[in-house]
Scaffold this active site. Structure first.
Site, PDB file in Angstrom:
ATOM      1  N   ASP A 102     -45.547  -6.667  13.693  1.00 43.48           N
ATOM      2  CA  ASP A 102     -44.967  -7.394  14.829  1.00 43.48           C
ATOM      3  C   ASP A 102     -44.944  -8.885  14.488  1.00 43.48           C
ATOM      4  OD1 ASP A 102     -45.131  -4.907  16.022  1.00 43.48           O
ATOM      5  OD2 ASP A 102     -45.990  -5.644  17.896  1.00 43.48           O
TER       6      ASP A 102
ATOM      7  N   LYS B 192     -39.049  -6.832  20.979  1.00 41.05           N
ATOM      8  CA  LYS B 192     -40.220  -6.819  21.849  1.00 41.05           C
ATOM      9  C   LYS B 192     -40.143  -7.997  22.809  1.00 41.05           C
ATOM     10  CE  LYS B 192     -45.286  -7.278  21.367  1.00 41.05           C
ATOM     11  NZ  LYS B 192     -46.383  -7.341  20.375  1.00 41.05           N
TER      12      LYS B 192
ATOM     13  N   LYS C  96     -39.918  -2.651  22.704  1.00 39.00           N
ATOM     14  CA  LYS C  96     -41.350  -2.696  22.999  1.00 39.00           C
ATOM     15  C   LYS C  96     -41.563  -3.666  24.152  1.00 39.00           C
ATOM     16  CE  LYS C  96     -45.948  -3.653  21.107  1.00 39.00           C
ATOM     17  NZ  LYS C  96     -46.759  -3.851  19.874  1.00 39.00           N
TER      18      LYS C  96
END
Length: 295
Positions: free
Chosen positions: A146, A209, A245
């Site tokens: 990430d 995300k 996400k």
């Protein structure tokens, strides 16, 4: 527009006009669309189980240490041993420093190791540091990375630099999953969120995300709906599925139900599996698990 053929076609500075050609969106249309989505109110155990299996159970605190991180890892191992009928979480999300310890302790084959990298949570460091940190995490056992889109570069309009950075880190990741955090809670409107989402996807992100969860950067229904619409349009144009996400600010299972409902409405059932849907949280994971175990 013809679908993109290869990675070279995904260099975003060649596609600024392409981003501008996507459907326009604004805060008013987003709010209206949200009013039409039916949010599930009653507890549905099967949906809770599905949500639980899509969670990146997360510990990203200043006070994290080897003992606390390994305790979280052991709780994942224990669930598999004690309740094999319950699908486990999708991954455990940690700082890079703990990657090797978790890799050596985690016993559940289908639970991934997600590591925040690239100067998390602000992405304000040298590109060499970002690439080295990512390589080391992967060598230590991470299989999902990430990173944060550099918000300062984005606001300055330096999209080419952002695209180069994301593309380079994705090249390092290769078949491993790359999630790009947009910091939607710090963006001013729906149009900006959609531009950032498209930029990340065209640059190679496997997931986009919402948030880091730091400095007031939390997920909102508006941001999730915009990101879902960007994912859908991008898929229609390129044929490439990108996941979403949702992280930052979730407090209760009802919050997770709300976001699940938005994804279901906007993207359909294909996106309701862990391959394309993740929730970044720890507290909500524990609350959901308590409900499942009591059923």
């Amino acid at each position: 527009m013809e679908p993109l053929k290869d990675q070279d076609d995904c260099r975003i500075y060649k596609y600024l006009d392409t981003i501008d050609s996507y459907a326009e969106i604004n805060n008013k249309t987003v709010d209206k669309a949200l009013e039409e989505i039916i949010i599930k109110k009653d507890i549905d155990i099967e949906i809770l189980k599905k949500i639980y299996s899509c969670i990146d159970i997360t510990t990203l605190k200043n006070e994290d240490n080897e003992e606390s991180v390994l305790a979280l890892t052991e709780s994942i191992n224990n669930l598999c041993n004690e309740h094999p009928n319950i699908k486990n979480v999708a991954s455990i999300c940690i700082f890079p420093y703990f990657t090797k310890q978790v890799s050596e302790t985690l016993e559940v084959d289908d639970v991934k190791i997600t590591v925040v990298s690239g100067g998390f949570p602000y992405s304000q460091t040298y590109m060499e540091v970002k690439t080295i940190e990512t390589r080391l995490a992967l060598l230590d056992g991470a299989n999902e990375i990430d990173i944060v889109m550099p918000l300062g570069l984005f606001e300055d309009g330096n999209w080419e630099e952002i695209s180069d950075q994301i593309s380079e880190i994705k090249e390092i990741c290769q078949e491993n999953t790359l999630k790009v955090i947009l910091q939607t809670g710090l963006m001013k409107d729906a149009k900006t969120i959609k531009q950032a989402a498209l930029l990340a996807m065209y640059s190679g992100a496997d997931f986009i995300k919402t948030s880091t969860g730091k400095d007031g950067d939390i997920a909102t229904p508006q941001a999730v709906l915009v990101m879902c619409r960007a994912i859908k349009e991008y898929y229609q144009r390129t044929g490439r599925k990108v996941g979403i996400k949702i992280a930052g600010g979730m407090k209760t299972p009802a919050d997770a139900f709300m976001f699940y409902s938005i994804v279901e409405k906007e993207l359909g059932k294909e996106w309701l599996e862990k391959e394309y849907l993740r929730f970044g949280t720890s507290s909500v994971a524990n609350k959901i698990l308590d409900i499942i175990l009591k059923d």
